[in-house]
Design a protein around this motif. Structure first.
Motif, mmCIF file in Angstrom:
data_model
loop_
_atom_site.group_PDB
_atom_site.id
_atom_site.type_symbol
_atom_site.label_atom_id
_atom_site.label_comp_id
_atom_site.label_asym_id
_atom_site.label_seq_id
_atom_site.Cartn_x
_atom_site.Cartn_y
_atom_site.Cartn_z
ATOM 1 N N LEU A 42 -0.322 45.589 120.210
ATOM 2 C CA LEU A 42 0.672 46.275 119.395
ATOM 3 C C LEU A 42 1.949 46.549 120.177
ATOM 4 C CD1 LEU A 42 -1.668 48.814 117.617
ATOM 5 C CD2 LEU A 42 -0.688 46.730 116.670
ATOM 6 N N GLY A 43 1.896 46.346 121.481
ATOM 7 C CA GLY A 43 3.082 46.538 122.287
ATOM 8 C C GLY A 43 3.442 47.987 122.504
ATOM 9 N N ALA A 44 2.514 48.878 122.289
ATOM 10 C CA ALA A 44 2.805 50.299 122.463
ATOM 11 C C ALA A 44 1.631 50.967 123.153
ATOM 12 C CB ALA A 44 3.043 50.953 121.110
ATOM 13 N N PHE A 45 1.937 52.010 123.855
ATOM 14 C CA PHE A 45 0.881 52.772 124.521
ATOM 15 C C PHE A 45 0.793 54.163 123.930
ATOM 16 C CE2 PHE A 45 1.950 49.460 127.516
ATOM 17 C CZ PHE A 45 0.696 48.962 127.804
ATOM 18 N N SER A 46 1.032 54.253 122.636
ATOM 19 C CA SER A 46 0.894 55.515 121.927
ATOM 20 C C SER A 46 -0.053 55.322 120.754
ATOM 21 C CB SER A 46 2.260 56.000 121.427
ATOM 22 O OG SER A 46 2.789 55.074 120.504
ATOM 23 N N ASN A 47 -0.488 56.411 120.179
ATOM 24 C CA ASN A 47 -1.369 56.331 119.025
ATOM 25 C C ASN A 47 -0.652 55.641 117.877
ATOM 26 O OD1 ASN A 47 -3.235 57.739 120.521
ATOM 27 N ND2 ASN A 47 -2.709 59.709 119.645
ATOM 28 N N THR A 48 -1.406 54.934 117.060
ATOM 29 C CA THR A 48 -0.850 54.154 115.965
ATOM 30 C C THR A 48 -1.604 54.481 114.684
ATOM 31 O OG1 THR A 48 -0.371 52.384 117.542
ATOM 32 C CG2 THR A 48 -0.332 51.808 115.220
ATOM 33 N N TYR A 49 -0.894 54.793 113.624
ATOM 34 C CA TYR A 49 -1.532 55.118 112.350
ATOM 35 C C TYR A 49 -2.033 53.866 111.646
ATOM 36 C CZ TYR A 49 0.619 59.668 112.980
ATOM 37 O OH TYR A 49 1.003 60.874 113.475
ATOM 38 N N CYS A 50 -3.051 54.053 110.816
ATOM 39 C CA CYS A 50 -3.606 52.922 110.077
ATOM 40 C C CYS A 50 -4.301 53.421 108.818
ATOM 41 C CB CYS A 50 -4.597 52.152 110.943
ATOM 42 S SG CYS A 50 -6.071 53.088 111.407
#
Length: 139
Positions: A42-50
């Protein structure tokens, strides 16, 4: 742009990626925890909503990101037969469940919370219960 996770977006997004001939048994919103973001590229190191859905044979996830939550950023359509292990535990919040899934080429850690204050998903608790029950019964 949607500001809160909601039923309309959840239904629309999960329907877009629903496998043919499948019907959702349970749907809920969740958070993919940061430690699995790199696995999903996802290219991010933070939480991601789904938004998550379970059907007869699949776990389906519409990944929406953290700020722009009205579009699908990525998707996962994981056949139950490819799931190698599932762990479901209670989180620090009484209504929270932490789901760890390991499968062919994928590792996920997802938090589900029954929170009516920050979302507009009416049947979150029922959806969470059905997702957890279905995943527990896989192995």
């Amino acid at each position: 742009m949607a500001l809160m996770m909601n039923d309309t977006d959840m239904d629309r997004m999960l329907e877009e990626i629903r496998p043919k001939e499948e019907t959702y048994r349970g749907k809920a919103w969740g958070t993919i925890l940061a430690e699995t973001a790199e696995v999903l590229t996802l290219g991010a190191f933070s939480n991601t909503y789904c938004y998550l859905g379970v059907s007869e044979h699949y776990l389906v996830i519409a990944i929406v990101g953290t700020l722009n939550i009205d579009r699908i950023k990525d998707k996962v359509c994981l056949p139950f037969e490819e799931i190698e292990s599932v762990s479901i535990k209670r989180g620090i919040i009484p209504s929270q469940r932490i789901i760890k899934i390991k499968g062919k080429n994928i590792k996920l850690k997802i938090s589900l919370v029954n929170n009516h204050f920050t979302t507009k998903v009416k049947n979150q608790k029922e959806g969470m219960d059905k997702i957890c029950e279905t995943l527990k019964n896989l192995k």
